[in-house]
Design a protein around this motif. Structure first.
Motif, PDB file in Angstrom:
ATOM      1  N   PRO A   1      16.769 -25.854 -36.442  1.00  9.34           N
ATOM      2  CA  PRO A   1      17.111 -25.304 -34.866  1.00  9.34           C
ATOM      3  C   PRO A   1      16.905 -26.184 -33.866  1.00  9.34           C
ATOM      4  N   GLY A   2      18.216 -26.336 -33.010  1.00  6.03           N
ATOM      5  CA  GLY A   2      17.865 -27.328 -31.737  1.00  6.03           C
ATOM      6  C   GLY A   2      18.223 -28.862 -32.134  1.00  6.03           C
ATOM      7  N   LYS A   3      18.398 -29.102 -33.420  1.00  2.52           N
ATOM      8  CA  LYS A   3      18.674 -30.335 -34.093  1.00  2.52           C
ATOM      9  C   LYS A   3      19.947 -31.061 -33.422  1.00  2.52           C
ATOM     10  N   LYS A   4      20.889 -30.349 -32.959  1.00  2.00           N
ATOM     11  CA  LYS A   4      22.043 -30.941 -32.739  1.00  2.00           C
ATOM     12  C   LYS A   4      22.389 -30.612 -31.268  1.00  2.00           C
ATOM     13  N   VAL A   5      21.410 -30.563 -30.654  1.00  2.00           N
ATOM     14  CA  VAL A   5      21.538 -30.356 -29.078  1.00  2.00           C
ATOM     15  C   VAL A   5      22.424 -31.314 -28.343  1.00  2.00           C
ATOM     16  N   ALA A   6      22.355 -32.426 -28.807  1.00  2.00           N
ATOM     17  CA  ALA A   6      23.034 -33.570 -28.132  1.00  2.00           C
ATOM     18  C   ALA A   6      24.547 -33.470 -28.171  1.00  2.00           C
ATOM     19  N   HIS A   7      25.066 -32.776 -29.139  1.00  2.00           N
ATOM     20  CA  HIS A   7      26.505 -32.493 -29.413  1.00  2.00           C
ATOM     21  C   HIS A   7      27.135 -31.677 -28.106  1.00  2.00           C
ATOM     22  N   ASN A   8      26.378 -30.890 -27.575  1.00  2.00           N
ATOM     23  CA  ASN A   8      26.661 -30.244 -26.257  1.00  2.00           C
ATOM     24  C   ASN A   8      25.505 -29.511 -25.690  1.00  2.00           C
ATOM     25  N   PRO A   9      24.567 -30.132 -24.940  1.00  2.00           N
ATOM     26  CA  PRO A   9      23.390 -29.330 -24.420  1.00  2.00           C
ATOM     27  C   PRO A   9      23.914 -28.078 -23.455  1.00  2.00           C
ATOM     28  N   THR A  10      24.797 -28.319 -22.668  1.00  2.00           N
ATOM     29  CA  THR A  10      25.083 -26.935 -21.965  1.00  2.00           C
ATOM     30  C   THR A  10      25.768 -25.955 -22.777  1.00  2.00           C
TER      31      THR A  10
ATOM     32  N   ASP B   1      30.520 -28.528 -35.543  1.00  2.00           N
ATOM     33  CA  ASP B   1      30.255 -29.842 -35.001  1.00  2.00           C
ATOM     34  C   ASP B   1      31.416 -30.185 -33.894  1.00  2.00           C
ATOM     35  N   ALA B   2      32.673 -30.198 -34.315  1.00  2.00           N
ATOM     36  CA  ALA B   2      33.681 -30.640 -33.484  1.00  2.00           C
ATOM     37  C   ALA B   2      34.080 -29.609 -32.535  1.00  2.00           C
ATOM     38  N   GLU B   3      33.922 -28.383 -32.883  1.00  2.00           N
ATOM     39  CA  GLU B   3      34.294 -27.559 -31.588  1.00  2.00           C
ATOM     40  C   GLU B   3      33.327 -27.322 -30.732  1.00  2.00           C
ATOM     41  N   LEU B   4      31.996 -27.400 -30.747  1.00  2.00           N
ATOM     42  CA  LEU B   4      30.956 -27.528 -29.979  1.00  2.00           C
ATOM     43  C   LEU B   4      30.761 -28.756 -28.995  1.00  2.00           C
ATOM     44  N   TYR B   5      31.366 -29.941 -29.561  1.00  2.00           N
ATOM     45  CA  TYR B   5      31.260 -31.104 -28.815  1.00  2.00           C
ATOM     46  C   TYR B   5      32.509 -30.969 -27.758  1.00  2.00           C
ATOM     47  N   MET B   6      33.531 -30.456 -27.995  1.00  2.00           N
ATOM     48  CA  MET B   6      34.705 -30.183 -26.801  1.00  2.00           C
ATOM     49  C   MET B   6      34.013 -29.464 -25.404  1.00  2.00           C
ATOM     50  N   GLY B   7      34.391 -30.227 -24.367  1.00  2.00           N
ATOM     51  CA  GLY B   7      33.804 -29.722 -23.160  1.00  2.00           C
ATOM     52  C   GLY B   7      32.436 -30.051 -22.690  1.00  2.00           C
ATOM     53  N   GLY B   8      31.862 -30.876 -23.533  1.00  2.00           N
ATOM     54  CA  GLY B   8      30.326 -31.298 -23.106  1.00  2.00           C
ATOM     55  C   GLY B   8      30.560 -32.441 -22.507  1.00  2.00           C
ATOM     56  N   ILE B   9      29.425 -33.017 -22.038  1.00  2.00           N
ATOM     57  CA  ILE B   9      29.104 -34.150 -21.189  1.00  2.00           C
ATOM     58  C   ILE B   9      29.631 -35.463 -21.942  1.00  2.00           C
TER      59      ILE B   9
ATOM     60  N   HIS C   1      33.303 -32.232 -40.159  1.00  2.00           N
ATOM     61  CA  HIS C   1      32.540 -31.501 -39.327  1.00  2.00           C
ATOM     62  C   HIS C   1      33.031 -30.413 -38.401  1.00  2.00           C
ATOM     63  N   ASN C   2      33.485 -29.456 -38.924  1.00  2.00           N
ATOM     64  CA  ASN C   2      34.402 -28.508 -38.304  1.00  2.00           C
ATOM     65  C   ASN C   2      34.201 -27.070 -38.843  1.00  2.00           C
ATOM     66  N   ASN C   3      34.828 -26.031 -38.151  1.00  2.00           N
ATOM     67  CA  ASN C   3      34.421 -24.727 -38.784  1.00  2.00           C
ATOM     68  C   ASN C   3      35.843 -24.139 -39.326  1.00  2.00           C
ATOM     69  N   LEU C   4      36.630 -24.914 -39.737  1.00  2.00           N
ATOM     70  CA  LEU C   4      38.078 -24.457 -40.220  1.00  2.00           C
ATOM     71  C   LEU C   4      37.863 -23.741 -41.734  1.00  2.00           C
ATOM     72  N   ALA C   5      36.844 -23.740 -42.399  1.00  2.00           N
ATOM     73  CA  ALA C   5      36.594 -23.411 -43.828  1.00  2.00           C
ATOM     74  C   ALA C   5      37.166 -22.059 -43.949  1.00  2.00           C
ATOM     75  N   PRO C   6      36.695 -21.056 -43.046  1.00  2.00           N
ATOM     76  CA  PRO C   6      37.133 -19.719 -43.658  1.00  2.00           C
ATOM     77  C   PRO C   6      38.540 -19.510 -43.907  1.00  2.00           C
ATOM     78  N   TRP C   7      39.714 -20.443 -43.057  1.00  2.00           N
ATOM     79  CA  TRP C   7      40.990 -20.321 -43.277  1.00  2.00           C
ATOM     80  C   TRP C   7      41.605 -21.143 -44.542  1.00  2.00           C
ATOM     81  N   SER C   8      40.787 -22.295 -44.874  1.00  2.00           N
ATOM     82  CA  SER C   8      41.233 -23.264 -45.661  1.00  2.00           C
ATOM     83  C   SER C   8      40.638 -22.819 -47.227  1.00  2.00           C
TER      84      SER C   8
ATOM     85  N   LYS D   1      37.763 -41.639 -32.785  1.00  2.00           N
ATOM     86  CA  LYS D   1      36.259 -41.877 -33.254  1.00  2.00           C
ATOM     87  C   LYS D   1      35.546 -40.622 -33.296  1.00  2.00           C
ATOM     88  N   VAL D   2      35.902 -39.330 -33.220  1.00  2.00           N
ATOM     89  CA  VAL D   2      35.583 -38.107 -33.177  1.00  2.00           C
ATOM     90  C   VAL D   2      36.235 -37.352 -34.323  1.00  2.00           C
ATOM     91  N   ALA D   3      37.614 -37.496 -34.148  1.00  2.00           N
ATOM     92  CA  ALA D   3      38.530 -36.973 -35.222  1.00  2.00           C
ATOM     93  C   ALA D   3      38.227 -37.442 -37.004  1.00  2.00           C
TER      94      ALA D   3
END
Length: 415
Positions: free
Chosen positions: A383-392, A249-257, A168-175, A160-162
């Motif tokens: 700024p701050g809009k996506k805080v819920a993705h991983n506040p910490t 977005d996907a990268e920041l989500y990882m490890g969060g609450i 919503h990822n940061n793969l663009a520089p390589w692809s 459901k995240v994939a």
């Protein structure tokens, strides 16, 4: 009145059980708007959604993606679009890749690729569901591109995240050949996430993979800015940014609450709703902010409800307060960047410091800007809009940016 029109209108008020009453021919034709009308028309509802009035792509959403992509194709005239421009937006990319192979990642526009696309292909049901006869059980990343370049991360993402992480990822520089052609990355097995998906790991891989020829940013350095990075550049003085920390977005989500609690993108951005008959269905209008959805806020309350957060109004305030705190930290980084740039410029022009110190100062400045852009989100965000993705982690990386800039200022002042 047209009978087909009446049938479609009537179907809007039915639940998903309508699937069992359809003929085999409807299934074979994949006329999914008749099979899942509530989900289908909720996608179209997003065509009018606007999250950020400051976005230069005003009005862009999943619902009108086909219109925007077709305009892009038309504007590219005879050259066509680079295949990687739509490698996350349509499952038809898989057919394009199957026909043309790795060369689609060379970064060269082709009319052949775009000729295989129709408006209905963009963000279609098959983008997210492998089996439309059993969509709930077949959610996931269906497009080849993110799985080719992001295996390390995508193997760890819940379905459901994939499904959302495809874009919503940061793969663009390589692809898309900003640093290295996707074809080269695949041939040499240079995966962007080999060290991890945190900013430092991404930066390390970025600099390692940069090639001297055949790419837009051969040193992984760019000399244009963005609202997300805020930082300034100067090519003559060698003050650069790193390509790039955007859209992670996907990268920041990882490890969060939320990842630890198995709360995924669809849970908040595609909440369960009811039709007029009280039958449940999942909204597929994922373009708008969750703050504009009562159902989303009610879902959040299942965990966040306490003595201070008691209802939807309280939940909205809770999120907005968190966004505000992160926005303030983002502003602090922007101010530090503004303070550091003239110091760096003056030191480079004065030529009193060693080349090693100046190179380190340039890198520190670029890394701080990268952290800011990584947390900020895509260029259409605020700024701050996506805080819920991983506040910490969001706070952590902005704090890290501030500290790095403070150290850099001290280094430039004392040497």
């Amino acid at each position: 009145m047209n009978k087909k029109f009446l049938a479609i209108v009537s179907s809007l008020f039915l639940a998903n059980s309508v699937t069992t009453t359809l003929t085999a021919s409807a299934q074979d034709a994949k006329d999914w708007k008749e099979v899942y009308p509530l989900e289908y028309y909720s996608v179209l509802a997003g065509m009018n959604d606007i999250d950020d009035l400051h976005d230069k792509n005003f009005g862009y959403s999943h619902g009108n993606m086909a219109i925007n992509m077709q305009k892009s194709i038309a504007n590219s005239k005879t050259k066509g679009l680079n295949a990687t421009c739509f490698s996350c937006k349509t499952a038809t990319f898989n057919a394009i890749y199957k026909k043309y192979g790795d060369k689609v990642f060379l970064g060269q526009p082709s009319p052949e690729y775009t000729g295989m696309l129709k408006p209905i292909d963009f963000w279609s049901c098959e983008t997210c569901h492998e089996d439309m006869k059993n969509p709930k059980a077949s959610v996931g990343a269906q497009i080849m591109s993110p799985k080719l370049f992001g295996k390390e991360l995508f193997d760890k993402l819940p379905a459901k995240v994939a499904v959302c992480a495809q874009c919503h990822n940061n793969l663009a520089p390589w692809s898309d050949s900003r640093i290295i052609t996707g074809m080269t990355a695949l041939k040499e097995n240079k995966t962007p996430y080999r060290y991890g998906w945190d900013p430092d790991s991404m930066i390390k891989a970025t600099f390692e993979d940069a090639l001297p020829t055949g790419v837009r940013f051969p040193t992984a350095k760019i000399y244009s800015s963005s609202p997300a990075s805020h930082a300034k550049t100067d090519k003559e003085l060698g003050i650069y940014l790193i390509a790039n920390g955007n859209h992670a977005d996907a990268e920041l989500y990882m490890g969060g609450i939320h990842q630890k609690l198995n709360v995924g993108c669809a849970d908040c951005h595609m909440p369960m709703l009811q039709d007029r008959m009280g039958n449940p269905y999942r909204s597929h209008n994922s373009s708008k902010s969750v703050l504009n959805s009562r159902a989303s806020m009610e879902y959040c309350l299942t965990c966040h409800k306490n003595d201070e957060v008691k209802n939807v109004g309280d939940m909205v305030k809770f999120v907005k307060d968190a966004q505000g705190r992160l926005a303030e930290r983002d502003k602090a980084v922007a101010e530090k960047l503004d303070e550091t740039f003239p110091l760096l410029k003056t030191a480079i022009e004065a030529k009193k410091l060693s080349p090693e110190i100046l190179d380190q100062a340039r890198l520190n400045y670029a890394m701080a800007a990268y952290y800011k852009e990584y947390v900020y989100g895509n260029r259409g965000a605020t700024p701050g809009k996506k805080v819920a993705h991983n506040p910490t982690y969001a706070q952590k990386y902005l704090d890290k940016a501030c500290k790095l800039l403070e150290e850099t200022q001290q280094m430039l002042k004392t040497n």
